[in-house]
Design an enzyme around this catalytic site. Structure first.
Site, PDB file in Angstrom:
ATOM      1  CD  GLU A   1      44.245  51.207  43.291  1.00 53.57           C
ATOM      2  OE1 GLU A   1      44.872  51.672  42.309  1.00 53.57           O
ATOM      3  OE2 GLU A   1      43.749  50.071  43.297  1.00 53.57           O
TER       4      GLU A   1
ATOM      5  CE  LYS B   1      41.213  47.600  41.588  1.00 53.70           C
ATOM      6  NZ  LYS B   1      42.662  48.001  41.641  1.00 53.70           N
TER       7      LYS B   1
ATOM      8  CB  CYS C   1      42.549  51.326  40.104  1.00 50.78           C
ATOM      9  SG  CYS C   1      44.059  51.311  39.079  1.00 50.78           S
TER      10      CYS C   1
END
Lengths: 288, 288
Positions: free
Chosen positions: B53, B126, B163
């Site tokens: 990430e 994300k 994540c």
């Protein structure tokens, strides 16, 4: 909800283990088999007791035989009445999975929820029905049509999700969104098929949805499909930990655990999954 | 898609480990740090390579400081161009997570996907943004607005889920419904917070959605938040098994595994989860 809720799960084998016997005779033997375990749970102070999938029948789905349609009964009906009296006597919430008959030719894989005063609170009908080798359930069960209801019992809000449904994250989530604090997962699942997943899926559902899960599996070999049901019933907490280990993989047992309900709020404050979901982005999940 | 796809994951530490240095200097050091690992992956025949990430930055979210906004760049942009040349040179698909700037004040936590011929295929932003102690991401990232896209690379269809998103079953499912065969999950997560879940959630997502997951975590202690990133990058197969063990919990590493793509069809034929889903019953999942 009190801070600690003592909960129980019963895993049983089929005492007759002869599927050629009359259906009613098998069902009576299964019920009789359960009674000492139910009494034992009550004596030990259990407040919510979960029974295994179609608890009073053999697991008949290795066959596709209309004779087993005779194992179905209305819900509520005779078995709910029997269990209501027991629940009331012991002031114990009960999750009672039976084969449900709605009308001729319409059957469901169902679990009734009975409150601690013996009143019938409602039922969950299994929504996800397998049809894989030896688990020919689409022959026996119409897919459920009641969604993912929750039940406000004397000791808190609970949900039910039956067997094969545990493979589907969506229903676990729907129960969480509806406010379930404990979800019971009555099952009948055997070695060779699902055992490698047994401790993975229900624990991860407990984590993703931040509630407790009580998962029940029958034990013993049933000759109809040579299924070796591997038991190992357990409770998982919202951190995905199995509380105090699983039940036996081969012996009948009433498993009793204290659920520390404060953990639910503690975990939800730490992780905030419900705050950070993105329902606006999930539309593909509901496409036909 | 060929029957075996060799895939790689790179877990790195921050070589400067001094967050007072200029942002551009840190980013250059991080990129330089990655280069030998990228070369090594290519030399070993990797066909798809996943980076961690915001691979070229420190994990700056223990602070809430506008100086880190300078770490953002357009996607596609300079870093995608740099990586496209590398991808083309090695004929290697690459998943490249960077901090994206769309315009002044609008930033995303993004991963670009670059094909084996160096062409830019698109990006994932994300969607699920945490805001928990030491992970103040809502300060830095607007929640994604591109849904759950998949990318048809030279070696098959892949997806990306970044994540904290790994805690949300819905996005994993959306990627499965869109046909992803491998989902890359670039992460930055540290001891004390999530380690007890690291091997549970991504493996169960692989099972529920019947695809491969490659999950990447950085390593080493970063002083800004005293985070001890625990590495342990791994690939899980559609049975939820970690393929050949995880990477180190403290050392930098390129982890390379052969993914046997036939397993995907084998598992889907066994379980039939996509057949038995009940989208008609999941409406509560998309309620605002």
């Amino acid at each position: 909800m009190s801070k600690v809720v003592k909960c129980g799960l019963i895993q049983c084998s089929n005492p007759l283990n002869d599927e050629t016997k009359p259906v009613a005779e098998i069902q009576k033997a299964m019920l009789d088999k359960h009674m000492p375990f139910i009494e034992s749970a009550a004596k030990q102070g259990v407040k919510i007791l979960g029974l295994q999938e179609i608890f009073n029948g053999p697991y008949f789905c290795p066959s596709q035989d209309t004779r087993w349609y005779d194992a179905a009964e209305p819900v509520p009906g005779p078995m709910v009445e029997t269990m209501s009296a027991i629940a009331k006597k012991h002031e114990m919430v009960m999750v009672v999975p039976v084969y449900e008959r709605e009308m001729a030719g319409v059957f469901y894989n169902t679990a009734a929820v009975i409150d601690a005063d013996g009143s019938y609170l409602g039922k969950h009908r299994k929504n996800h029905i397998p049809q894989v080798t030896g688990f020919w359930e689409k022959f026996y069960f119409r897919p459920g049509n009641l969604g993912y209801q929750v039940f406000d019992t004397a000791v808190g809000r609970i949900g039910v999700y039956i067997c094969y449904e545990r493979h589907f994250p969506e229903g676990w989530r729907a129960l969480g969104l509806a406010g379930a604090k404990i979800v019971f997962n009555p099952s009948a699942t055997s070695r060779g098929l699902s055992e490698y997943l047994w401790k993975l899926e229900q624990t991860s559902a407990a984590v993703a949805n931040e509630y407790f899960v009580g998962t029940i599996n029958r034990v013993g070999i049933e000759p109809l499909g040579d299924d070796d049901f591997y038991g190992q019933s357990y409770f998982a907490d919202p951190r995905g930990q199995i509380i105090g280990g699983t039940a036996s993989d081969s012996q009948e047992e009433v498993l009793i655990r204290d659920l520390e309900m404060d953990l639910l709020e503690e975990v939800r404050h730490q992780w905030q999954f419900y705050r950070d979901r993105r329902p606006d982005s999930y539309s593909s999940l509901v496409e036909p």
